[in-house]
Design a protein around this motif. Structure first.
Motif, short mmCIF file in Angstrom:
data_model
loop_
_atom_site.label_atom_id
_atom_site.label_comp_id
_atom_site.label_asym_id
_atom_site.label_seq_id
_atom_site.Cartn_x
_atom_site.Cartn_y
_atom_site.Cartn_z
N PRO A 137 0.81 -1.22 0.00
CA PRO A 137 0.00 0.00 0.00
C PRO A 137 0.84 1.27 0.00
O PRO A 137 0.48 2.27 -0.62
N GLY A 138 2.00 1.21 0.66
CA GLY A 138 2.90 2.38 0.64
C GLY A 138 3.41 2.68 -0.76
O GLY A 138 3.53 3.84 -1.16
N THR A 139 3.69 1.63 -1.51
CA THR A 139 4.14 1.81 -2.90
C THR A 139 3.02 2.40 -3.75
O THR A 139 3.25 3.28 -4.58
N LEU A 140 1.81 1.92 -3.55
CA LEU A 140 0.67 2.47 -4.29
C LEU A 140 0.49 3.95 -4.00
O LEU A 140 0.24 4.76 -4.91
N LEU A 141 0.61 4.33 -2.71
CA LEU A 141 0.49 5.75 -2.36
C LEU A 141 1.61 6.58 -3.00
O LEU A 141 1.38 7.70 -3.47
N HIS A 142 2.81 6.01 -3.02
CA HIS A 142 3.94 6.72 -3.63
C HIS A 142 3.70 6.94 -5.13
O HIS A 142 3.95 8.03 -5.64
N TRP A 143 3.20 5.91 -5.81
CA TRP A 143 2.88 6.06 -7.24
C TRP A 143 1.82 7.13 -7.45
O TRP A 143 1.92 7.95 -8.36
N HIS A 144 0.82 7.12 -6.60
CA HIS A 144 -0.27 8.09 -6.75
C HIS A 144 0.25 9.51 -6.51
O HIS A 144 -0.10 10.44 -7.26
N LYS A 145 1.07 9.71 -5.50
CA LYS A 145 1.62 11.04 -5.22
C LYS A 145 2.45 11.55 -6.39
O LYS A 145 2.36 12.72 -6.76
N ARG A 146 3.29 10.66 -6.96
CA ARG A 146 4.11 11.07 -8.10
C ARG A 146 3.25 11.42 -9.31
O ARG A 146 3.52 12.38 -10.03
N LEU A 147 2.20 10.63 -9.52
CA LEU A 147 1.31 10.89 -10.65
C LEU A 147 0.60 12.22 -10.50
O LEU A 147 0.54 13.02 -11.44
N ALA A 149 1.55 14.75 -8.57
CA ALA A 149 2.54 15.84 -8.60
C ALA A 149 2.96 16.17 -10.02
O ALA A 149 3.13 17.34 -10.37
N ARG A 150 3.10 15.16 -10.86
CA ARG A 150 3.49 15.41 -12.25
C ARG A 150 2.36 16.06 -13.04
O ARG A 150 2.58 16.88 -13.91
N LYS A 151 1.14 15.67 -12.73
CA LYS A 151 -0.01 16.16 -13.49
C LYS A 151 -0.38 17.59 -13.10
O LYS A 151 -0.72 18.40 -13.95
N TRP A 152 -0.32 17.92 -11.81
CA TRP A 152 -0.89 19.18 -11.34
C TRP A 152 0.12 20.23 -10.95
O TRP A 152 -0.25 21.26 -10.40
N THR A 153 1.39 20.04 -11.17
CA THR A 153 2.33 21.08 -10.81
C THR A 153 2.42 22.12 -11.92
O THR A 153 2.32 21.81 -13.10
N GLN A 154 2.59 23.34 -11.51
CA GLN A 154 2.75 24.45 -12.45
C GLN A 154 4.24 24.74 -12.59
O GLN A 154 4.98 24.62 -11.62
N PRO A 155 4.69 25.12 -13.75
CA PRO A 155 6.10 25.49 -13.85
C PRO A 155 6.36 26.75 -13.03
O PRO A 155 5.57 27.70 -13.05
N LYS A 156 7.43 26.71 -12.28
CA LYS A 156 7.75 27.84 -11.41
C LYS A 156 8.52 28.89 -12.19
O LYS A 156 9.42 28.57 -12.97
N ALA A 157 8.17 30.14 -11.93
CA ALA A 157 8.88 31.24 -12.56
C ALA A 157 10.27 31.33 -11.94
O ALA A 157 10.45 31.01 -10.76
N PRO A 158 11.28 31.77 -12.68
CA PRO A 158 12.63 31.80 -12.14
C PRO A 158 12.84 32.86 -11.06
O PRO A 158 13.83 32.82 -10.36
N GLY A 159 11.95 33.76 -10.88
CA GLY A 159 12.10 34.82 -9.88
C GLY A 159 11.16 35.97 -10.20
O GLY A 159 10.15 35.81 -10.87
N ARG A 160 11.53 37.12 -9.70
CA ARG A 160 10.71 38.29 -10.01
C ARG A 160 10.81 38.61 -11.50
O ARG A 160 11.84 38.40 -12.12
N PRO A 161 9.74 39.17 -12.05
CA PRO A 161 9.84 39.55 -13.46
C PRO A 161 10.84 40.69 -13.63
O PRO A 161 10.98 41.54 -12.75
N PRO A 162 11.56 40.69 -14.73
CA PRO A 162 12.58 41.73 -14.91
C PRO A 162 11.95 43.11 -15.12
O PRO A 162 10.81 43.24 -15.56
#
Length: 175
Positions: free
Chosen positions: A75-85, A87-100
């Motif tokens: 079950p721990g492995t299943l939870l780990h797979w789900h978290k990775r899935l 995280a990959r699906k719903w993460t937004q690309p982070k901006a490198p910092g303040r806009p220039p």
């Protein structure tokens, strides 16, 4: 003694098997068959592909809780797979910092600093804010340092002149 114990444990597991539902038994058989198929095609360590993970995760939901813990996929492995899935699906690309800061705003900062040599960073920031630009004082300082524009000129002469006039006025009124 151990032979009697093993026989008793085997008989008890058969009785427990009789008490389980047919769907639970079918799910366990499917999970075991898939695990055997995965183990047959791998060398010492099984590497699961995404279809394998999907099948085993779907079958794990059907299996009884105590049987889920004894599979190659815990079950721990299943939870780990789900978290990775997720995280990959719903993460937004982070901006490198303040806009220039725009080039026109940098030019305005340089112009204000060069035309008004006695203005400091805070005064330039206030003037920019009055004209509708919000720029941090540290950003203005970095821009001026990068362009090698020095600190504001100190007005020692006017202060000395003020002290001289004030001292002369005091001396003139004293006599």
């Amino acid at each position: 003694m151990s032979l009697i114990y093993r026989a008793l444990v085997t008989v008890m597991s058969w009785l427990a098997l009789l008490a389980r539902s047919q769907a639970s038994k079918d799910a366990e058989i499917l999970a075991l068959r898939h695990e055997v198929a995965v183990l047959r095609r791998t060398n010492p360590k099984p590497r699961l592909s995404w279809p394998d993970r999907a099948v085993l995760a779907a079958l794990a939901r059907i299996l009884p809780k105590r049987l889920r813990e004894r599979r190659i996929v815990t079950p721990g492995t299943l939870l780990h797979w789900h978290k990775r899935l997720v995280a990959r699906k719903w993460t937004q690309p982070k901006a490198p910092g303040r806009p220039p800061i725009g080039e026109d705003l940098v030019a305005l900062i340089v112009r204000l600093a060069s035309e008004n040599r006695r203005w400091g960073v805070v005064r330039i920031q206030c003037e920019l804010r009055r004209s509708g630009h919000r720029v941090a004082a540290s950003t203005i300082r970095k821009i001026l340092r990068a362009l090698r524009i020095g600190r504001p000129a100190l007005c020692h002469d006017s202060w000395r002149t003020f002290l001289r006039v004030y001292a002369d006025a005091l001396i003139a009124t004293d006599f």
